[in-house]
Design a protein around this motif. Sequence first.
Motif, PDB file in Angstrom:
ATOM      1  N   HIS A  20       0.842  -1.209   0.000  1.00 31.22           N
ATOM      2  CA  HIS A  20       0.000   0.000   0.000  1.00 31.22           C
ATOM      3  C   HIS A  20       0.875   1.257   0.000  1.00 31.22           C
ATOM      4  CE1 HIS A  20      -3.142   2.847   1.054  1.00 31.22           C
ATOM      5  NE2 HIS A  20      -2.382   3.230   2.072  1.00 31.22           N
ATOM      6  N   TYR A  21       1.881   1.295   0.872  1.00 35.08           N
ATOM      7  CA  TYR A  21       2.777   2.448   0.934  1.00 35.08           C
ATOM      8  C   TYR A  21       3.601   2.577  -0.337  1.00 35.08           C
ATOM      9  CZ  TYR A  21       1.668   2.903   5.893  1.00 35.08           C
ATOM     10  OH  TYR A  21       1.023   3.072   7.081  1.00 35.08           O
ATOM     11  N   LEU A  22       4.045   1.465  -0.893  1.00 38.76           N
ATOM     12  CA  LEU A  22       4.805   1.501  -2.143  1.00 38.76           C
ATOM     13  C   LEU A  22       3.965   2.070  -3.278  1.00 38.76           C
ATOM     14  CD1 LEU A  22       6.710  -1.904  -2.069  1.00 38.76           C
ATOM     15  CD2 LEU A  22       7.748   0.372  -2.087  1.00 38.76           C
ATOM     16  N   GLU A  23       2.714   1.660  -3.351  1.00 44.16           N
ATOM     17  CA  GLU A  23       1.830   2.135  -4.419  1.00 44.16           C
ATOM     18  C   GLU A  23       1.554   3.624  -4.312  1.00 44.16           C
ATOM     19  OE1 GLU A  23      -1.461  -0.549  -4.037  1.00 44.16           O
ATOM     20  OE2 GLU A  23      -0.403  -2.153  -5.094  1.00 44.16           O
ATOM     21  N   ARG A  24       1.701   4.186  -3.117  1.00 42.71           N
ATOM     22  CA  ARG A  24       1.499   5.627  -2.937  1.00 42.71           C
ATOM     23  C   ARG A  24       2.667   6.433  -3.487  1.00 42.71           C
ATOM     24  NH1 ARG A  24      -0.439   6.737   3.064  1.00 42.71           N
ATOM     25  NH2 ARG A  24      -0.141   8.841   2.302  1.00 42.71           N
ATOM     26  N   VAL A  25       3.853   5.838  -3.569  1.00 40.80           N
ATOM     27  CA  VAL A  25       5.030   6.594  -4.016  1.00 40.80           C
ATOM     28  C   VAL A  25       5.599   6.122  -5.350  1.00 40.80           C
ATOM     29  CG1 VAL A  25       5.700   7.301  -1.693  1.00 40.80           C
ATOM     30  CG2 VAL A  25       6.608   5.193  -2.617  1.00 40.80           C
ATOM     31  N   VAL A  26       5.176   4.970  -5.831  1.00 43.81           N
ATOM     32  CA  VAL A  26       5.684   4.425  -7.100  1.00 43.81           C
ATOM     33  C   VAL A  26       4.515   4.272  -8.068  1.00 43.81           C
ATOM     34  CG1 VAL A  26       6.841   2.466  -8.195  1.00 43.81           C
ATOM     35  CG2 VAL A  26       7.526   3.176  -5.900  1.00 43.81           C
ATOM     36  N   ASP A  27       4.604   4.927  -9.239  1.00 45.15           N
ATOM     37  CA  ASP A  27       3.504   4.900 -10.218  1.00 45.15           C
ATOM     38  C   ASP A  27       3.559   3.703 -11.158  1.00 45.15           C
ATOM     39  OD1 ASP A  27       3.735   7.446  -9.208  1.00 45.15           O
ATOM     40  OD2 ASP A  27       3.528   8.468 -11.103  1.00 45.15           O
ATOM     41  N   ASP A  28       4.699   3.085 -11.274  1.00 51.93           N
ATOM     42  CA  ASP A  28       4.919   2.056 -12.280  1.00 51.93           C
ATOM     43  C   ASP A  28       4.525   0.668 -11.761  1.00 51.93           C
ATOM     44  OD1 ASP A  28       5.824   0.511 -14.349  1.00 51.93           O
ATOM     45  OD2 ASP A  28       7.939   1.045 -14.117  1.00 51.93           O
ATOM     46  N   PRO A  29       3.468   0.056 -12.332  1.00 46.85           N
ATOM     47  CA  PRO A  29       3.042  -1.276 -11.882  1.00 46.85           C
ATOM     48  C   PRO A  29       4.130  -2.339 -12.024  1.00 46.85           C
ATOM     49  CG  PRO A  29       1.385  -0.312 -13.329  1.00 46.85           C
ATOM     50  CD  PRO A  29       2.578   0.587 -13.370  1.00 46.85           C
ATOM     51  N   SER A  59      16.077  -3.933   2.131  1.00 51.52           N
ATOM     52  CA  SER A  59      15.335  -4.104   3.383  1.00 51.52           C
ATOM     53  C   SER A  59      15.287  -2.846   4.254  1.00 51.52           C
ATOM     54  CB  SER A  59      15.894  -5.277   4.180  1.00 51.52           C
ATOM     55  OG  SER A  59      15.670  -6.480   3.485  1.00 51.52           O
ATOM     56  N   PRO A  60      16.389  -2.104   4.428  1.00 52.30           N
ATOM     57  CA  PRO A  60      16.293  -0.882   5.224  1.00 52.30           C
ATOM     58  C   PRO A  60      15.336   0.150   4.620  1.00 52.30           C
ATOM     59  CG  PRO A  60      18.580  -1.535   5.026  1.00 52.30           C
ATOM     60  CD  PRO A  60      17.786  -2.418   4.088  1.00 52.30           C
ATOM     61  N   LEU A  61      15.302   0.229   3.297  1.00 53.91           N
ATOM     62  CA  LEU A  61      14.369   1.145   2.643  1.00 53.91           C
ATOM     63  C   LEU A  61      12.927   0.726   2.906  1.00 53.91           C
ATOM     64  CD1 LEU A  61      13.949   3.548   0.651  1.00 53.91           C
ATOM     65  CD2 LEU A  61      13.822   1.821  -1.133  1.00 53.91           C
ATOM     66  N   PHE A  62      12.653  -0.585   2.789  1.00 51.71           N
ATOM     67  CA  PHE A  62      11.319  -1.091   3.094  1.00 51.71           C
ATOM     68  C   PHE A  62      10.921  -0.748   4.532  1.00 51.71           C
ATOM     69  CE2 PHE A  62      11.427  -4.799  -0.185  1.00 51.71           C
ATOM     70  CZ  PHE A  62      10.926  -3.967  -1.169  1.00 51.71           C
ATOM     71  N   CYS A  63      11.834  -0.937   5.473  1.00 53.07           N
ATOM     72  CA  CYS A  63      11.544  -0.624   6.881  1.00 53.07           C
ATOM     73  C   CYS A  63      11.260   0.855   7.076  1.00 53.07           C
ATOM     74  CB  CYS A  63      12.679  -1.063   7.781  1.00 53.07           C
ATOM     75  SG  CYS A  63      12.597  -2.787   8.218  1.00 53.07           S
ATOM     76  N   ASN A  64      12.083   1.701   6.479  1.00 54.52           N
ATOM     77  CA  ASN A  64      11.871   3.136   6.621  1.00 54.52           C
ATOM     78  C   ASN A  64      10.531   3.571   6.036  1.00 54.52           C
ATOM     79  OD1 ASN A  64      14.232   3.696   7.996  1.00 54.52           O
ATOM     80  ND2 ASN A  64      15.402   3.985   6.123  1.00 54.52           N
ATOM     81  N   LEU A  65      10.167   3.022   4.894  1.00 57.30           N
ATOM     82  CA  LEU A  65       8.885   3.355   4.284  1.00 57.30           C
ATOM     83  C   LEU A  65       7.737   2.874   5.162  1.00 57.30           C
ATOM     84  CD1 LEU A  65       7.347   4.458   1.808  1.00 57.30           C
ATOM     85  CD2 LEU A  65       7.503   2.162   0.834  1.00 57.30           C
ATOM     86  N   TYR A  66       7.860   1.665   5.684  1.00 56.26           N
ATOM     87  CA  TYR A  66       6.824   1.060   6.523  1.00 56.26           C
ATOM     88  C   TYR A  66       6.650   1.839   7.830  1.00 56.26           C
ATOM     89  CZ  TYR A  66       4.115  -2.798   8.536  1.00 56.26           C
ATOM     90  OH  TYR A  66       3.128  -3.575   9.081  1.00 56.26           O
ATOM     91  N   LEU A  67       7.743   2.277   8.418  1.00 57.03           N
ATOM     92  CA  LEU A  67       7.707   2.930   9.723  1.00 57.03           C
ATOM     93  C   LEU A  67       7.621   4.453   9.632  1.00 57.03           C
ATOM     94  CD1 LEU A  67      10.474   0.806  11.460  1.00 57.03           C
ATOM     95  CD2 LEU A  67       7.993   0.587  11.730  1.00 57.03           C
ATOM     96  N   HIS A  68       7.343   4.963   8.451  1.00 55.59           N
ATOM     97  CA  HIS A  68       7.318   6.416   8.249  1.00 55.59           C
ATOM     98  C   HIS A  68       6.479   7.075   9.312  1.00 55.59           C
ATOM     99  CE1 HIS A  68       3.409   5.655   6.476  1.00 55.59           C
ATOM    100  NE2 HIS A  68       3.174   6.928   6.530  1.00 55.59           N
TER     101      HIS A  68
END
Length: 68
Positions: A20-29, A59-68
């Motif tokens: 869900h968070y990725l889809e908010r910042v990345v437009d490319d399916p 993984s650190p990027l995923f964590c940072n996005l998740y814990l924003h």
Amino acid sequence: MVDADIADCFGSLDHAVLRHYLERVVDDPAMIDLLSLWMDGDGSSDDGDHGIELGAVISPLFCNLYLH
């Protein structure tokens, strides 16, 4: 200053929430699909809906996005 540690952060990330968070910042399916494959890692986890690989470069990027 606060120093905190989240127990099993990498192992407890919910893939649906992270997508869900990725889809908010990345437009490319296609990029979302690629990131989802990376999120799933090697597939050795018993629970395919939670957790990311601890040693993966992203993984650190995923964590940072998740814990924003």
